[in-house]
Design a protein around this motif. Structure first.
Motif, PDB file in Angstrom:
ATOM      1  N   PHE A  54       0.829  -1.209   0.000  1.00 43.57           N
ATOM      2  CA  PHE A  54       0.000   0.000   0.000  1.00 43.57           C
ATOM      3  C   PHE A  54       0.867   1.265   0.000  1.00 43.57           C
ATOM      4  N   PHE A  55       2.035   1.175   0.647  1.00 50.42           N
ATOM      5  CA  PHE A  55       2.980   2.286   0.599  1.00 50.42           C
ATOM      6  C   PHE A  55       3.441   2.532  -0.838  1.00 50.42           C
ATOM      7  N   LEU A  56       3.743   1.446  -1.556  1.00 47.87           N
ATOM      8  CA  LEU A  56       4.184   1.575  -2.948  1.00 47.87           C
ATOM      9  C   LEU A  56       3.055   2.089  -3.839  1.00 47.87           C
ATOM     10  N   MET A  57       1.838   1.618  -3.603  1.00 47.06           N
ATOM     11  CA  MET A  57       0.691   2.089  -4.389  1.00 47.06           C
ATOM     12  C   MET A  57       0.483   3.592  -4.221  1.00 47.06           C
ATOM     13  N   PHE A  76       7.857  -3.058  -9.550  1.00 47.04           N
ATOM     14  CA  PHE A  76       7.062  -1.877  -9.191  1.00 47.04           C
ATOM     15  C   PHE A  76       7.924  -0.707  -8.727  1.00 47.04           C
ATOM     16  N   VAL A  77       8.905  -0.988  -7.877  1.00 47.30           N
ATOM     17  CA  VAL A  77       9.773   0.083  -7.367  1.00 47.30           C
ATOM     18  C   VAL A  77      10.493   0.824  -8.499  1.00 47.30           C
ATOM     19  N   TYR A 124       2.342  -6.599  -6.782  1.00 44.73           N
ATOM     20  CA  TYR A 124       2.050  -5.742  -5.628  1.00 44.73           C
ATOM     21  C   TYR A 124       2.352  -6.395  -4.278  1.00 44.73           C
ATOM     22  N   PHE A 125       2.016  -7.673  -4.139  1.00 44.22           N
ATOM     23  CA  PHE A 125       1.998  -8.282  -2.806  1.00 44.22           C
ATOM     24  C   PHE A 125       3.143  -9.254  -2.532  1.00 44.22           C
ATOM     25  N   TRP A 126       3.974  -9.523  -3.527  1.00 44.22           N
ATOM     26  CA  TRP A 126       5.189 -10.303  -3.318  1.00 44.22           C
ATOM     27  C   TRP A 126       6.333  -9.307  -3.263  1.00 44.22           C
ATOM     28  N   GLY A 140       1.194   9.251  -5.830  1.00 44.71           N
ATOM     29  CA  GLY A 140       1.789  10.531  -5.457  1.00 44.71           C
ATOM     30  C   GLY A 140       2.785  11.034  -6.494  1.00 44.71           C
ATOM     31  N   VAL A 141       3.662  10.147  -6.953  1.00 41.09           N
ATOM     32  CA  VAL A 141       4.654  10.526  -7.964  1.00 41.09           C
ATOM     33  C   VAL A 141       3.964  10.898  -9.274  1.00 41.09           C
TER      34      VAL A 141
END
Length: 217
Positions: free
Chosen positions: A11-14, A68-69, A58-60, A19-20
């Motif tokens: 959720f932080f990454l999402m 994702f990063v 997302y979750f792994w 935001g970005v």
């Protein structure tokens, strides 16, 4: 604390992606904060819909760090490039260089897309800074592709060849799956981001667009 990190991290990454995206939309298209956030959520929706595997992406945690990063970092790089272009301050140039070094060692597809963006940026404004950015990206992209580990993974045994044939087959199937979703979502995406696409098209010539498209392939 170990059990809560895997739950919070996705959720932080999402939120980071949204935001970005919002910051870039505000920077590039002069939107209000509210409009930027709204478009950021919409961009996240389209991005999510195009993914082959949501759990892996997302979750792994390992998958998130690989796929994702780097996407989020690429978004931050776009912001730094814009600030470097507008202000000419060396801090933005230095931060852009740092992120390029990180991204060229990430997954190959994103690295090529970033390289294509930098190439178009250089052709839009040919100066020493943009030349340095594209040359740095080119060198480290080659280093990443020519790393001995890539050849070792291919292997010389029959088993290694079979593994790579399977990987190529899986990649082909995933590509067809994503292509089908792109065709379905493209009309909606063009409708939602019509103004942004018109502004981009007005600034990028057909030749530069083709160049970026070829590199991204």
């Amino acid at each position: 604390s170990k059990n809560i990190v895997p739950k919070i991290y996705p959720f932080f990454l999402m939120l980071s992606f949204i935001g970005v995206s919002a910051v870039n939309l505000k920077e590039y298209f002069n939107y209000s904060f509210k409009e930027s956030i709204k478009k950021g959520f919409l961009l996240f929706f389209f991005y999510t819909m195009l993914l082959v595997s949501l759990p892996e992406h997302y979750f792994w945690i390992t998958g998130s760090n690989i796929y994702f990063v780097p996407v989020i970092l690429a978004g931050i790089l776009l912001y730094f490039i814009k600030k470097n272009k507008d202000s000419g301050e060396n801090i933005w140039f230095s931060l852009s260089l740092l992120l390029i070094l990180l991204l060229m060692g990430s997954n190959e597809i994103l690295a090529l897309i970033v390289w294509g963006i930098l190439l178009v940026t250089y052709y839009q404004k040919r100066n020493k800074k943009n030349l340095t950015l594209i040359l740095t990206a080119s060198v480290f992209l080659l280093v990443s592709f020519l790393a001995p580990g890539n050849f070792n993974r291919m292997g010389e045994s029959e088993q290694g060849i079979i593994k790579w044939v399977k990987r190529i087959g899986l990649f082909g199937a995933n590509t067809l799956y994503v292509a089908a979703k792109v065709l379905l979502l493209l009309p909606l995406f063009m409708m939602v981001f019509e103004e942004e696409l018109k502004m981009i098209m007005s600034q990028i010539t057909f030749k530069k667009a083709v160049l970026f498209w070829v590199v991204s392939l």
